[in-house]
Design an enzyme around this catalytic site. Structure first.
Site, PDB file in Angstrom:
ATOM      1  N   LYS A   1      39.467  32.650  36.063  1.00 57.29           N
ATOM      2  CA  LYS A   1      40.906  32.927  36.146  1.00 57.29           C
ATOM      3  C   LYS A   1      41.753  31.760  35.665  1.00 57.29           C
ATOM      4  O   LYS A   1      41.250  30.645  35.485  1.00 57.29           O
ATOM      5  CB  LYS A   1      41.261  33.337  37.579  1.00 57.29           C
ATOM      6  CG  LYS A   1      40.729  34.749  37.871  1.00 57.29           C
ATOM      7  CD  LYS A   1      41.208  35.319  39.179  1.00 57.29           C
ATOM      8  CE  LYS A   1      40.740  36.760  39.331  1.00 57.29           C
ATOM      9  NZ  LYS A   1      41.087  37.328  40.653  1.00 57.29           N
TER      10      LYS A   1
ATOM     11  N   ARG B   1      33.024  37.291  43.516  1.00 55.39           N
ATOM     12  CA  ARG B   1      33.064  38.221  42.380  1.00 55.39           C
ATOM     13  C   ARG B   1      33.125  37.381  41.109  1.00 55.39           C
ATOM     14  O   ARG B   1      34.107  36.668  40.894  1.00 55.39           O
ATOM     15  CB  ARG B   1      34.286  39.118  42.510  1.00 55.39           C
ATOM     16  CG  ARG B   1      34.425  40.155  41.412  1.00 55.39           C
ATOM     17  CD  ARG B   1      35.663  41.021  41.621  1.00 55.39           C
ATOM     18  NE  ARG B   1      35.784  42.028  40.579  1.00 55.39           N
ATOM     19  CZ  ARG B   1      36.363  41.781  39.392  1.00 55.39           C
ATOM     20  NH1 ARG B   1      36.844  40.554  39.132  1.00 55.39           N
ATOM     21  NH2 ARG B   1      36.443  42.730  38.482  1.00 55.39           N
TER      22      ARG B   1
HETATM   23  N1  LIG Z   1      38.245  42.383  44.770  1.00 53.23           N
HETATM   24  C1  LIG Z   1      38.687  41.869  43.608  1.00 53.23           C
HETATM   25  N2  LIG Z   1      38.779  42.643  42.513  1.00 53.23           N
HETATM   26  C2  LIG Z   1      39.245  42.112  41.333  1.00 53.23           C
HETATM   27  N3  LIG Z   1      39.342  42.905  40.232  1.00 53.23           N
HETATM   28  C3  LIG Z   1      39.791  42.376  39.055  1.00 53.23           C
HETATM   29  C4  LIG Z   1      40.118  41.040  38.988  1.00 53.23           C
HETATM   30  C5  LIG Z   1      40.567  40.480  37.682  1.00 53.23           C
HETATM   31  O1  LIG Z   1      39.453  39.934  37.044  1.00 53.23           O
HETATM   32  P1  LIG Z   1      38.667  40.703  35.861  1.00 53.23           P
HETATM   33  O2  LIG Z   1      38.166  42.018  36.330  1.00 53.23           O
HETATM   34  O3  LIG Z   1      37.677  39.812  35.260  1.00 53.23           O
HETATM   35  O4  LIG Z   1      39.806  40.905  34.797  1.00 53.23           O
HETATM   36  P2  LIG Z   1      40.487  42.244  34.349  1.00 53.23           P
HETATM   37  O5  LIG Z   1      41.140  42.793  35.562  1.00 53.23           O
HETATM   38  O6  LIG Z   1      41.419  41.807  33.264  1.00 53.23           O
HETATM   39  O7  LIG Z   1      39.378  43.153  33.843  1.00 53.23           O
HETATM   40  N4  LIG Z   1      40.032  40.213  40.066  1.00 53.23           N
HETATM   41  C6  LIG Z   1      39.595  40.747  41.257  1.00 53.23           C
HETATM   42  C7  LIG Z   1      39.487  39.942  42.447  1.00 53.23           C
HETATM   43  O8  LIG Z   1      39.807  38.734  42.475  1.00 53.23           O
HETATM   44  N5  LIG Z   1      39.034  40.539  43.583  1.00 53.23           N
END
Ligand SMILES: Nc1nc2ncc(COP(=O)(O)OP(=O)(O)O)nc2c(=O)[nH]1
Length: 272
Positions: A218, A252
């Site tokens: 992040k 995660r």
């Molecule tokens: N429980 C939980 N779920 C999440 N889902 C998405 C993201 C964002 O990260 P990522 O999925 O890598 O990015 P994107 O949403 O752009 O796919 N962060 C979280 C988090 O911190 N906690």
């Protein structure tokens, strides 16, 4: 107490690693995969030691464009079907009740909702299942959350929100053994807010449910290290380790292998 996750009872005596499987063209990190590539990536994360696979069809990053229900279904269902019978729980990362229902029918046994099941019908979509639920705190929405996050007391406010959502979940008859709480790093937080939440993550144990931390790759890692999104593995592994040291039971992550190794060292130091 183990985490009840469909047919799985997840042992929380050691920290668990949730591997991220984005099936999106626009995720902030490791997006751009179609279903086949996402499925192959998921299998690789399994080989690397993921305890849970989190499949997401809509980016939740700040400013992300929203995705239609059908588009999200078209993205995630082929991957979930391809992973049916996996030796670990499959989680669906969605805020749409219809996607929750379809994903559960396709074999998911956890629902990870960055909107904390606030959409109409969200709790109803999962209550009859025996899936686990992860509820995340977010201030604002994907379009607004990072414009100007402000808190009187970020820990107290995030805690109060999560406590309230857990209370509602229980009113729906969802047992605490199915619930995971997530303070939502980067979801309507400045760097200082994120660092304060990380320093005081232990206090979230008072919620009486496992805590999940999502720090991987992040922007806070980018700001602290000066690294671009694809160069944040070491910072992300360090952050996952610190989150576990401060009480997170689930992390995660995009980079499963490095995180698994770091947590093996942590666990040996702590318990051997
Ligand atoms: N429980 C939980 N779920 C999440 N889902 C998405 C993201 C964002 O990260 P990522 O999925 O890598 O990015 P994107 O949403 O752009 O796919 N962060 C979280 C988090 O911190 N906690």
């Amino acid at each position: 107490m183990p985490l009840h996750c469909g047919q799985f009872q997840l042992d929380l005596s050691r920290p668990l690693v949730m591997g991220i499987v984005n099936v999106t063209p626009d995720s902030f990190s490791d997006g751009g995969r179609g279903a086949d590539a996402a499925l192959n990536h998921a299998l690789q994360l399994l080989d690397e030691g993921a305890d849970i696979l989190d499949v997401g069809g809509e980016s939740t990053r700040p400013g992300a464009a929203s995705v239609s229900e059908q588009e999200e279904l078209d993205r995630v269902l082929p991957v979930l079907e391809g992973l049916r019978g996996a030796p670990v729980p499959l989680s669906i990362d969605t805020s749409k009740p219809a996607v929750m229902r379809a994903a559960l029918a396709a074999g998911a046994s956890m629902v990870n909702d960055v909107n904390a099941f606030q959409a109409d019908g969200a709790f109803e979509a999962v209550v009859a299942s025996d899936a686990a639920l992860c509820m995340l705190h977010r201030q604002g929405d994907a379009q607004t959350m990072q414009q100007q996050p402000v808190y009187e007391d970020v820990v107290a406010e995030v805690m109060a929100f999560l406590h309230g959502r857990i209370k509602v979940a229980k009113q729906f008859g969802i047992s605490p053994g199915r619930i995971v709480a997530d303070p939502g790093f980067g979801f309507g937080k400045t760097l200082e807010h994120n660092l304060t939440l990380l320093r005081e993550l232990d206090t979230f144990s008072c919620l009486g449910v496992p805590v999940l931390a999502g720090l991987s790759r992040k922007s806070m890692i980018g700001v602290l290290t000066g690294r671009g999104v694809d160069q944040r593995v070491f910072g992300s592994v360090a952050a996952a380790l610190l989150a576990v040291e401060h009480g997170a039971q689930i992390v995660r992550v995009h980079d499963v292998s490095g995180t698994v190794d770091a947590l093996k060292v942590w666990h040996a130091l702590r318990y051997q």
